[in-house]
Write an enzyme that holds these catalytic residues in place. Structure first.
Site, PDB file in Angstrom:
ATOM      1  N   ASP A   1      -0.166   5.152   0.819  1.00  0.00           N
ATOM      2  CA  ASP A   1      -0.426   6.208   1.816  1.00  0.00           C
ATOM      3  C   ASP A   1      -0.563   5.637   3.224  1.00  0.00           C
ATOM      4  O   ASP A   1      -1.417   4.809   3.465  1.00  0.00           O
ATOM      5  CB  ASP A   1      -1.685   6.980   1.421  1.00  0.00           C
ATOM      6  CG  ASP A   1      -1.484   7.702   0.092  1.00  0.00           C
ATOM      7  OD1 ASP A   1      -2.213   7.390  -0.862  1.00  0.00           O
ATOM      8  OD2 ASP A   1      -0.559   8.522  -0.013  1.00  0.00           O
TER       9      ASP A   1
ATOM     10  N   ASP B   1       0.891  -1.161   0.000  1.00  0.00           N
ATOM     11  CA  ASP B   1       0.000   0.000   0.000  1.00  0.00           C
ATOM     12  C   ASP B   1       0.936   1.218   0.000  1.00  0.00           C
ATOM     13  O   ASP B   1       2.133   1.107   0.286  1.00  0.00           O
ATOM     14  CB  ASP B   1      -0.860  -0.044   1.280  1.00  0.00           C
ATOM     15  CG  ASP B   1      -1.537   1.265   1.592  1.00  0.00           C
ATOM     16  OD1 ASP B   1      -2.278   1.765   0.729  1.00  0.00           O
ATOM     17  OD2 ASP B   1      -1.299   1.806   2.687  1.00  0.00           O
TER      18      ASP B   1
HETATM   19  C1  XBP Z   1      -5.148   6.326   0.621  1.00  0.00           C
HETATM   20  C2  XBP Z   1      -6.324   6.970   0.018  1.00  0.00           C
HETATM   21  C3  XBP Z   1      -6.127   7.990  -1.061  1.00  0.00           C
HETATM   22  C4  XBP Z   1      -5.381   9.195  -0.499  1.00  0.00           C
HETATM   23  C5  XBP Z   1      -5.606  10.433  -1.347  1.00  0.00           C
HETATM   24  O1  XBP Z   1      -4.679   5.426  -0.344  1.00  0.00           O
HETATM   25  O2  XBP Z   1      -7.438   6.618   0.365  1.00  0.00           O
HETATM   26  O3  XBP Z   1      -7.417   8.393  -1.504  1.00  0.00           O
HETATM   27  O4  XBP Z   1      -5.920   9.501   0.794  1.00  0.00           O
HETATM   28  O5  XBP Z   1      -5.157  10.179  -2.671  1.00  0.00           O
HETATM   29  P1  XBP Z   1      -3.856   4.075   0.067  1.00  0.00           P
HETATM   30  P2  XBP Z   1      -6.102  10.594  -3.903  1.00  0.00           P
HETATM   31  O6  XBP Z   1      -3.780   4.018   1.593  1.00  0.00           O
HETATM   32  O7  XBP Z   1      -4.683   2.947  -0.516  1.00  0.00           O
HETATM   33  O8  XBP Z   1      -2.504   4.235  -0.562  1.00  0.00           O
HETATM   34  O9  XBP Z   1      -6.614  11.979  -3.612  1.00  0.00           O
HETATM   35  O10 XBP Z   1      -5.214  10.527  -5.122  1.00  0.00           O
HETATM   36  O11 XBP Z   1      -7.205   9.557  -3.892  1.00  0.00           O
HETATM   37 MG    MG Z   2      -2.942   3.297   3.257  1.00  0.00          MG
END
Ligand code: XBP
Ligand code: MG
Length: 219
Positions: A12, A10
């Site tokens: 973020d 993953d």
């Molecule tokens: C985390 C999310 C993303 C980010 C924002 O993604 O839910 O939506 O918060 O990015 P993950 P965007 O933990 O699956 O990596 O604005 O490009 O959606």
């Molecule tokens: Mg995440």
């Protein structure tokens, strides 16, 4: 010959703490640029993180907090434009070096490569954001370390739906038994579990009190 092991990451909250000082700040900058008086403080953003996907998160915020909001454009088009602006600001923040990788991530990736493991990414965020994070932390060449970068709208349903993980398994033609997933959130774990993928959860300030039942390990 046994199949090489695959690590699926993953982004973020897992590769880097991107949410509080990255995405959240970029959303607020996009709102200001659009002349909106919307501002997502750290605590409210923590609640809004329950909705994966930036466009979906803005839509949820409007429905819950700005129900009278109206624009001449169709709302999905307006939100998509606002999200493009947010992505511009987020990539600018990454370019400034504001968001480093979390401790140990670079070492883990390099050790996995030395041991001929296969690497993949499965994330809700926008592909351009993943490429910018990798470029500004490990260098542009690191984008090619990952055989698949499955991101954002590539699948019809975002986490906690399992679509993004099934997509990676199918594209890499691998079995869940030979993989480990690294995630940070309840949504991410819920997305991985139905596929049979073993998941290591690494928590952060936004996710440490969430339910990680079913995780192989919580760090
Ligand atoms: C985390 C999310 C993303 C980010 C924002 O993604 O839910 O939506 O918060 O990015 P993950 P965007 O933990 O699956 O990596 O604005 O490009 O959606
Ligand atoms: Mg995440």
């Amino acid at each position: 010959m046994t199949e090489p092991f695959t690590l699926i990451f993953d982004v973020d909250g897992t590769l880097a703490d991107t949410e509080r000082d990255g995405h959240r700040v970029a959303f607020n900058q996009a709102f200001a640029e659009a002349g909106l008086d919307w501002e997502w403080p750290v605590s409210l953003y923590g609640e809004l993180l329950a909705i994966a996907g930036g466009k979906e998160r803005i839509n949820f915020y409007i429905s819950q907090y700005k129900p009278k909001f109206s624009v001449s454009l169709p709302l999905p088009e307006y939100i998509s434009n606002l999200h493009k602006s947010k992505t511009y600001y987020y990539r600018k923040l990454l370019g400034s070096g504001a968001i480093p990788l979390r401790p140990g991530v670079e070492r883990l990736l390099k050790e996995a490569r030395t041991n001929k493991m296969r690497l993949a990414i499965a994330t809700t965020t926008t592909l351009a954001n993943v490429e910018a994070l990798l470029e500004h932390t490990l260098g542009k060449e690191s984008i090619s370390w990952f055989e698949i970068i499955a991101a954002g709208d590539i699948v019809p349903a975002k986490k906690p739906a399992p679509d993004i993980y099934y997509y990676v398994l199918e594209k890499m033609n691998i079995q869940p038994q030979n993989c480990i997933v690294f995630e940070d959130s309840y949504n991410g774990l819920q997305a991985a579990l139905p596929t049979g993928l073993k998941t290591i959860v690494t928590v952060n300030d936004y996710t440490r009190n969430q339910d990680f039942t079913g995780a192989t390990l919580v760090l």
